[in-house]
Design a protein around this motif. Structure first.
Motif, short mmCIF file in Angstrom:
data_model
loop_
_atom_site.label_atom_id
_atom_site.label_comp_id
_atom_site.label_asym_id
_atom_site.label_seq_id
_atom_site.Cartn_x
_atom_site.Cartn_y
_atom_site.Cartn_z
N MET A 174 21.11 -61.95 -26.80
CA MET A 174 21.54 -62.25 -25.44
C MET A 174 20.81 -63.52 -25.00
O MET A 174 19.79 -63.87 -25.59
N CYS A 210 20.61 -70.10 -25.14
CA CYS A 210 20.98 -69.22 -26.26
C CYS A 210 19.73 -68.60 -26.88
O CYS A 210 18.79 -69.31 -27.24
N GLY A 211 19.73 -67.29 -27.02
CA GLY A 211 18.61 -66.58 -27.63
C GLY A 211 18.89 -66.17 -29.05
O GLY A 211 17.99 -65.87 -29.82
N CYS A 212 20.17 -66.12 -29.42
CA CYS A 212 20.54 -65.69 -30.78
C CYS A 212 20.51 -66.85 -31.75
O CYS A 212 20.50 -66.65 -32.95
N CYS A 224 24.07 -70.70 -24.21
CA CYS A 224 24.83 -69.54 -24.69
C CYS A 224 26.33 -69.82 -24.52
O CYS A 224 26.75 -70.29 -23.46
N THR A 240 28.73 -66.37 -28.27
CA THR A 240 28.75 -66.01 -29.70
C THR A 240 27.91 -64.77 -30.00
O THR A 240 28.22 -64.01 -30.90
N HIS A 241 26.85 -64.56 -29.23
CA HIS A 241 25.95 -63.42 -29.51
C HIS A 241 26.69 -62.09 -29.50
O HIS A 241 26.29 -61.16 -30.18
#
Ligand code: FES
Ligand code: FES
Length: 80
Positions: free
Chosen positions: A10, A60-62, A71, A74-75
């Motif tokens: 997330m 974006c964390g993924c 983000c 895509t996650h």
């Protein structure tokens, strides 16, 4: 290392300030979602953003986004 490490599936939603940010692209930083220099020795370099907005930013964390450093949803399609 050819694939970045997924830190979380997330985004990191944080209030933006008018300043430069260095988003961690490798996923190894201990200061997610920002670079702390841990990419040294990998093929990754941070993405620099000169932010002008003061609203929330979804970083974006993924690390799998197609719209880095932000983000793009895509996650939600990642397995695991
Ligand atoms: Fe990940 Fe710098 S620590 S790009
Ligand atoms: Fe990576 Fe949303 S957290 S695409």
């Amino acid at each position: 290392m050819s694939k970045p490490k997924c830190c979380q599936k997330m985004p990191y939603v944080l209030k933006g300030e008018k300043k430069k940010y260095a988003w961690c692209a490798c996923g190894e930083s201990s200061n997610q979602p920002f670079c702390d220099g841990s990419h040294k020795g990998t093929n990754f370099t941070p993405i620099i953003v000169d932010n002008e907005k003061e609203g929330n930013i979804a970083w974006c964390g993924c690390k799998a986004t197609s719209n880095a450093p932000f983000c793009d949803g895509t996650h939600s399609k990642l397995s695991l």
